[in-house]
Every structure is written in structure tokens, then in C-alpha cells.
Design an enzyme around this catalytic site. Structure first.
Site, PDB file in Angstrom:
ATOM      1  N   CYS A  72      36.177  30.974  47.373  1.00  0.00           N
ATOM      2  CA  CYS A  72      36.814  30.370  46.201  1.00  0.00           C
ATOM      3  C   CYS A  72      38.046  29.560  46.585  1.00  0.00           C
ATOM      4  CB  CYS A  72      37.213  31.462  45.216  1.00  0.00           C
ATOM      5  SG  CYS A  72      35.805  32.097  44.336  1.00  0.00           S
ATOM      6  N   ASP A 127      41.194  39.926  42.062  1.00  0.00           N
ATOM      7  CA  ASP A 127      39.935  39.455  41.458  1.00  0.00           C
ATOM      8  C   ASP A 127      39.729  39.994  40.039  1.00  0.00           C
ATOM      9  OD1 ASP A 127      39.713  38.405  43.988  1.00  0.00           O
ATOM     10  OD2 ASP A 127      38.094  39.704  44.630  1.00  0.00           O
ATOM     11  N   VAL A 144      48.791  37.580  45.506  1.00  0.00           N
ATOM     12  CA  VAL A 144      47.831  37.549  46.633  1.00  0.00           C
ATOM     13  C   VAL A 144      47.430  36.120  46.984  1.00  0.00           C
ATOM     14  CG1 VAL A 144      45.613  38.409  47.499  1.00  0.00           C
ATOM     15  CG2 VAL A 144      47.014  39.858  46.011  1.00  0.00           C
ATOM     16  N   LYS A 184      29.911  42.939  46.112  1.00  0.00           N
ATOM     17  CA  LYS A 184      29.897  41.642  46.820  1.00  0.00           C
ATOM     18  C   LYS A 184      30.828  41.677  48.029  1.00  0.00           C
ATOM     19  CE  LYS A 184      32.333  37.286  46.307  1.00  0.00           C
ATOM     20  NZ  LYS A 184      33.635  37.750  46.843  1.00  0.00           N
ATOM     21  N   ASN A 185      31.938  42.391  47.925  1.00  0.00           N
ATOM     22  CA  ASN A 185      32.915  42.389  49.018  1.00  0.00           C
ATOM     23  C   ASN A 185      32.650  43.463  50.070  1.00  0.00           C
ATOM     24  OD1 ASN A 185      34.059  40.195  47.882  1.00  0.00           O
ATOM     25  ND2 ASN A 185      35.953  41.191  47.212  1.00  0.00           N
ATOM     26  N   ARG A 196      32.558  33.154  52.659  1.00  0.00           N
ATOM     27  CA  ARG A 196      33.583  33.272  53.707  1.00  0.00           C
ATOM     28  C   ARG A 196      33.127  34.192  54.833  1.00  0.00           C
ATOM     29  NH1 ARG A 196      37.717  30.900  52.710  1.00  0.00           N
ATOM     30  NH2 ARG A 196      39.055  31.864  54.269  1.00  0.00           N
TER      31      ARG A 196
HETATM   32  C1  LIG Z   1      34.519  38.313  50.609  1.00  0.00           C
HETATM   33  C2  LIG Z   1      35.728  39.085  50.255  1.00  0.00           C
HETATM   34  O1  LIG Z   1      35.848  40.257  50.550  1.00  0.00           O
HETATM   35  N1  LIG Z   1      36.659  38.450  49.557  1.00  0.00           N
HETATM   36  C3  LIG Z   1      37.826  39.170  49.130  1.00  0.00           C
HETATM   37  C4  LIG Z   1      38.829  39.210  50.259  1.00  0.00           C
HETATM   38  O2  LIG Z   1      39.084  37.851  50.628  1.00  0.00           O
HETATM   39  P1  LIG Z   1      39.827  37.542  51.990  1.00  0.00           P
HETATM   40  O3  LIG Z   1      39.438  38.572  52.997  1.00  0.00           O
HETATM   41  O4  LIG Z   1      39.575  36.109  52.313  1.00  0.00           O
HETATM   42  O5  LIG Z   1      41.316  37.731  51.541  1.00  0.00           O
HETATM   43  P2  LIG Z   1      42.570  38.196  52.418  1.00  0.00           P
HETATM   44  O6  LIG Z   1      42.911  39.590  52.030  1.00  0.00           O
HETATM   45  O7  LIG Z   1      42.294  37.929  53.844  1.00  0.00           O
HETATM   46  O8  LIG Z   1      43.698  37.203  51.903  1.00  0.00           O
HETATM   47  C5  LIG Z   1      44.881  37.692  51.346  1.00  0.00           C
HETATM   48  C6  LIG Z   1      46.011  36.744  51.627  1.00  0.00           C
HETATM   49  O9  LIG Z   1      46.205  36.638  53.026  1.00  0.00           O
HETATM   50  C7  LIG Z   1      46.252  35.285  53.427  1.00  0.00           C
HETATM   51  N2  LIG Z   1      45.663  35.146  54.779  1.00  0.00           N
HETATM   52  C8  LIG Z   1      44.471  35.743  55.071  1.00  0.00           C
HETATM   53  C9  LIG Z   1      43.903  35.582  56.316  1.00  0.00           C
HETATM   54  C10 LIG Z   1      44.562  34.798  57.291  1.00  0.00           C
HETATM   55  O10 LIG Z   1      44.094  34.606  58.425  1.00  0.00           O
HETATM   56  N3  LIG Z   1      45.765  34.223  56.966  1.00  0.00           N
HETATM   57  C11 LIG Z   1      46.338  34.376  55.721  1.00  0.00           C
HETATM   58  O11 LIG Z   1      47.413  33.845  55.460  1.00  0.00           O
HETATM   59  C12 LIG Z   1      45.403  34.565  52.365  1.00  0.00           C
HETATM   60  O12 LIG Z   1      45.704  33.196  52.300  1.00  0.00           O
HETATM   61  C13 LIG Z   1      45.776  35.328  51.113  1.00  0.00           C
HETATM   62  O13 LIG Z   1      46.974  34.822  50.587  1.00  0.00           O
HETATM   63  O14 LIG Z   1      40.019  39.874  49.817  1.00  0.00           O
HETATM   64  C14 LIG Z   1      40.676  39.229  48.719  1.00  0.00           C
HETATM   65  C15 LIG Z   1      41.925  40.024  48.386  1.00  0.00           C
HETATM   66  O15 LIG Z   1      41.592  41.288  47.913  1.00  0.00           O
HETATM   67  C16 LIG Z   1      39.727  39.137  47.513  1.00  0.00           C
HETATM   68  O16 LIG Z   1      40.331  38.326  46.527  1.00  0.00           O
HETATM   69  C17 LIG Z   1      38.404  38.492  47.901  1.00  0.00           C
HETATM   70  O17 LIG Z   1      37.472  38.672  46.847  1.00  0.00           O
HETATM   71  C1  LIG Z   2      37.939  35.347  45.829  1.00  0.00           C
HETATM   72  C2  LIG Z   2      36.750  35.926  45.787  1.00  0.00           C
HETATM   73  O1  LIG Z   2      35.823  35.931  46.749  1.00  0.00           O
HETATM   74  P1  LIG Z   2      35.695  35.120  48.127  1.00  0.00           P
HETATM   75  O2  LIG Z   2      36.642  35.745  49.077  1.00  0.00           O
HETATM   76  O3  LIG Z   2      34.269  35.391  48.510  1.00  0.00           O
HETATM   77  O4  LIG Z   2      35.973  33.685  47.819  1.00  0.00           O
HETATM   78  C3  LIG Z   2      36.325  36.744  44.624  1.00  0.00           C
HETATM   79  O5  LIG Z   2      35.343  37.503  44.754  1.00  0.00           O
HETATM   80  O6  LIG Z   2      36.933  36.648  43.561  1.00  0.00           O
END
Ligand SMILES: CC(=O)N[C@H]1[C@@H](OP(=O)(O)OP(=O)(O)OC[C@H]2O[C@@H](n3ccc(=O)[nH]c3=O)[C@H](O)[C@@H]2O)O[C@H](CO)[C@@H](O)[C@@H]1O
Ligand SMILES: C=C(OP(=O)(O)O)C(=O)O
Length: 446
Positions: free
Chosen positions: A124, A314, A336, A26-27, A100
Site C-alpha cells: 500500500c 491497519d 506508524v 494476510k500478514n 511486499r
Molecule cells: C505484509 C505485512 O505484514 N504488512 C504489514 C507490515 O508491513 P511492513 O512490514 O512493511 O511494515 P513495517 O513494520 O516494516 O513498517 C513500519 C514502519 O517502519 C518503517 N520502515 C520499515 C522498514 C524499513 O526498512 N525501514 C523503515 O523505515 C516504515 O516506513 C514504517 O514507517 O506491518 C505494518 C505495521 O504493522 C502493517 O501495516 C502491514 O499491514
Molecule cells: C498496509 C497493509 O499491507 P501491506 O504491507 O501488504 O501493504 C495493510 O494490510 O493494510
């Protein structure tokens, strides 16, 4: 799915046993689909799961003029971006859905069209999930961003330029934003403090197949040399290590035995070490991994989620259900997301003993310490779980409730199960294949 169908009755107490298959991650898959926008010719993506996040991105790509059709083998998509320039995106908000991924359209659309509109994002609800890093890096590439009531409007007044970026935190999405933007930007981009999750490496493989020049250092630095054009790719998506771990946790919590066809050792090493410490058994072969509860008590552990190669966040929620069955006190420190432990209150209603704390327990200090976030948990076990009425809060929390309901005595009503379709392919069919006693209201077997 209508409101009444969105409930599953789960009769607990039966170990899950048998075999299921996981397909592409999915990711990774939706992001590889977005990457197809960068190519001058068609791309072929294989091992694509039938989940809602894929359907959402497919709809968005089609809206942008990308032709998406099934290929010859099951789970294969052919993505042809030849007509992107003539697309009409008037209806985009209706297509953004619960995912997202729309934020990752920025770079490819700026290169292709010189402008992009990004509607509200889904995903989520497990923390604030800001997108400030994304916009900051896009500005550094030379994009302008205007926030309006319905979303964000971006423009590239001229060709985007490579730059030197340091992420404040190794964010997965922001790293992907940089990759998808830098590959066609002018000159070199150096990204430090990048995320290096296996799905990111697989996206880099996709981009390299398209003609990109990307190198990864061991210190979280990624260097991208921009090129003038990219072609299509032919890629088999890496398997979903998050789904595989969810079923592994289900085997442990229900005292079952599940062969997860498609699960891969390499991307799951940290999970496998933890699984073994808890007392779970597994056996790896070339096609997948068998996970089972070997009998006897499980061990309490201290667990801290982290960016890769740490314990993936996750994986946390499903494993916590298994920890309710371990003897002693387990500590879980979620580093995280600041609000990813709220799902435990429903487990407590079922009989679990889980106490949440604002402090960073059991390891290092994280960004959330001293900031009023309940992001550490102490799980005291083993506890017998009883069936309950459960409302699914998010994707992994939802799967965790299913596991808890299956491990519990009695019947649970699990509301909002459609949310699980966002990231788990055919999960109800898989549950039935594994011998779970589940039914839709009115007695229909799933
Ligand atoms: C679709 C997808 O791939 N989702 C995954 C992706 O989410 P996603 O890419 O949204 O997660 P991030 O790694 O970006 O987020 C990690 C942390 O960084 C913070 N942050 C992120 C971006 C930003 O602009 N500012 C900021 O502060 C977030 O709030 C969080 O605390 O990686 C996460 C961490 O492995 C996983 O749980 C999700 O399943
Ligand atoms: C947090 C998750 O995904 P997403 O970034 O798509 O919300 C997840 O797959 O558990």
C-alpha cells in the site's frame, strides 16, 4: 478484472447484518509460505485465504521451484521445496505483483542458493516504506547487496553468520527478515527492539515446528540459535484480526450487527477496548465475535496507532469511518505511517468533517512530528454521509470507502475495487450475504 468491472455501485443506508467468516491472516500466510523454502521436506499450511497476496507468493514460490498444490481440506496448501536448486527465475519481475512479500525471500534464498534477486515491491502507498532496515540486517549476516536498475542482487559469499542487531524501529517486515535469515545462520542472533505482532509470534511457531530454536523476551528481544537444517511444518494460520476489525467497523458505521466467525479475542484486545470506548458492542464466543451498534450516540475518542500491543495501524482507516458518526471531536494520531490519512479527503467530500494536522495530536510525540507530514486528524461528528464517486487509494482505505458508501445516503460509484482482493477474501460475496445493496455496472448483482 477489466476496467469497467472494476467499479462497484453501492446503494447506501442499509445496516449490514448477518454472519461472515475470516480465514488465515494476510500478514502471516504469505510469510509462512516463504518459510516453506527453508525446509528440507514438504510443509502443510491450513486456513489459507484466497486473496491476491497469497496468489502472488504462490507464483513466486513456483518460479523458485517449490511445488504448491491444494491439500485435502479447503484452504489447505502443500508446499514442497525439494526442487528449488533447479529453479529458473528469469521471469521473476512479472510475478512480484502488488505485494511486499518478495523482500522476505532474501534469507531463505541466500541459504539455499547463495544468491537472490529481489524485484520491485508492491504494497500500500501509505508512506515512503523504505527497506533500509532489511538490507542493513542482511549485511550484518554477511550478505552483499548490489542495487541494479531492475532490482536488488544479493549474494552470500559464505554461510551467513548470526549477529547482534538493534532495529531503529520495531518494523514487522525487518523482524521477519531477521527470523527467516537467522534460523539457518551459523551461531546465535540477538534481535532487540523487535516487532512482536501476533502474526510474528505465529511465524515463530511455524519456524519452531520446522526445528528452529527461538526465544522471545518481554523487552522486545528475540534470540535465535541457528541450526544446520530445518524440516517441513504442519500449521493452521492464525485468523485475520485486521479483516475481522474491518467488518466490526462496518457494523458500527452502518448501525448493523455482524458475527465474524473466526475472529479471536486474544489478538484483538486493543481493538476491542477501543470499540467499547467508541460505544460499539461485542460478544465473544469460542467460534468468533459478534459486533453491533447498540443504538444511541457513539462516543468521540482519542486514538493513537502504534506497534503491537498498541492500536494496529491497519485498524485505523475503517474505524475512522465509524468515528464520523460519533458525537464530538475525535483525535487520531497515526504514528506508524506518515501518509495514512489521505483517504479522509474523500470522506469529507461525502460530508464528513475531518481536518488533518502536521503536529502530533492527542498523545506522545512520534517520528513524524515537525516533519511536514499530515499524520494527525480531528474528526468532528456526527455527520450525515452522502453517496459519491470514490477512487480506492489503498487496501484499508478502499475498505473504508466501501463502509462509508454503505453508511451513506444515496448511491456511490466505487472505482478500483479489485485492489481490495489483495487482502479481503470474497469481499463482494460477503457484502451480499450481509444484505448490502451493491451491483456491478450494467445492473448485474454481485
Ligand atoms: C505484509 C505485512 O505484514 N504488512 C504489514 C507490515 O508491513 P511492513 O512490514 O512493511 O511494515 P513495517 O513494520 O516494516 O513498517 C513500519 C514502519 O517502519 C518503517 N520502515 C520499515 C522498514 C524499513 O526498512 N525501514 C523503515 O523505515 C516504515 O516506513 C514504517 O514507517 O506491518 C505494518 C505495521 O504493522 C502493517 O501495516 C502491514 O499491514
Ligand atoms: C498496509 C497493509 O499491507 P501491506 O504491507 O501488504 O501493504 C495493510 O494490510 O493494510
Amino acid at each position: 478484472m477489466t476496467g469497467t468491472e472494476d467499479v462497484l455501485l453501492v446503494h447506501g443506508g442499509t445496516p449490514l447484518e448477518g454472519e461472515i467468516r475470516v480465514r488465515g491472516a494476510k500478514n502471516l500466510v504469505p510469510k509462512a509460505m516463504v518459510a516453506a523454502l527453508l525446509g528440507s521436506g514438504p510443509s502443510r499450511l491450513r486456513n489459507v485465504p484466497d486473496i491476491r497476496d497469497v496468489r502472488v507468493v504462490r507464483g513466486l514460490l513456483q518460479l523458485h521451484g517449490v511445488t504448491v498444490r491444494p491439500g485435502e481440506e479447503p484452504g489447505e496448501l502443500i508446499l514442497d521445496p525439494s526442487h528449488v536448486e533447479s529453479a529458473n527465475v528469469a521471469d521473476i519481475d512479472a510475478h512480484a505483483g502488488s505485494s511486499r512479500i518478495p523482500i522476505l525471500f532474501c534469507g531463505p534464498l541466500l541459504h539455499r542458493l547463495g544468491h537472490a534477486f529481489i524485484p520491485g515491491l508492491g504494497g500500500c502507498d501509505i508512506g515512503g516504506r523504505p527497506i533500509d532496515f532489511h538490507f542493513e540486517v542482511l549485511r550484518q549476516f554477511g550478505a552483499t547487496i548490489e542495487k541494479r536498475a531492475d532490482g536488488q542482487y544479493l549474494e552470500a559469499p559464505q554461510r551467513l553468520r548470526g549477529c547482534k542487531i538493534r532495529l531503529p524501529y520495531p518494523s514487522v517486515g525487518s523482524t521477519e527478515q531477521v527470523l527467516l535469515t537467522a534460523v539457518l545462520a551459523e551461531g546465535v542472533t540477538e534481535l532487540s527492539n523487535a516487532a512482536v505482532e501476533p502474526e510474528i509470534e505465529d511465524l515463530i511457531c511455524v519456524l519452531q515446528k520446522m526445528g528452529a530454536i527461538i526465544s522471545m523476551d518481554t523487552d522486545r528481544t528475540i534470540r535465535i540459535t541457528g541450526v544446520d537444517s530445518l524440516g517441513g511444518y504442519n500449521h493452521r494460520a492464525l485468523p485475520d484480526r485486521l479483516e475481522a476489525a474491518s467488518w466490526a467497523s462496518a457494523a458500527l458505521a452502518t448501525e448493523g450487527n455482524i458475527y465474524v466467525r473466526g475472529a479471536q479475542q486474544r489478538s484483538m484486545m486493543t481493538f476491542l477496548n477501543t470499540y467499547r470506548r467508541v460505544g460499539g458492542a461485542f460478544e465473544i464466543d469460542d467460534e468468533g465475535i459478534r459486533f453491533w451498534h447498540p443504538g444511541g450516540p457513539l462516543n468521540a475518542i482519542a486514538l493513537e496507532t502504534d506497534v503491537h500491543p498498541g492500536f494496529q495501524t491497519d485498524w485505523q482507516q475503517p474505524l475512522v469511518v465509524a468515528l464520523t458518526q460519533a458525537s464530538g471531536l475525535s483525535i487520531v494520531h497515526e504514528t506508524v505511517y506518515e501518509s495514512r490519512l489521505g483517504f479522509t479527503s474523500a470522506l469529507n467530500q461525502m460530508g464528513a468533517h475531518i481536518q488533518l494536522y502536521r503536529e502530533c495530536l492527542g498523545g506522545s510525540d512520534c517520528r513524524f512530528g515537525q516533519r511536514n507530514f499530515l499524520h494527525s486528524a480531528v474528526v468532528s461528528g456526527p455527520t450525515k454521509l452522502q453517496g459519491a464517486d470514490l477512487v480506492i487509494p489503498d487496501l484499508r482505505g478502499g475498505f473504508s470507502y466501501l463502509i462509508a458508501a454503505l453508511a451513506a445516503q444515496g448511491t456511490s460509484r466505487v472505482h478500483g475495487i479489485d485492489l481490495i482482493n489483495r487482502g479481503y477474501e470474497n469481499f463482494m460475496e460477503k457484502l451480499v450475504e450481509l444484505g448490502a445493496k451493491v451491483e456491478l455496472p450494467g445492473g448485474a448483482l454481485v
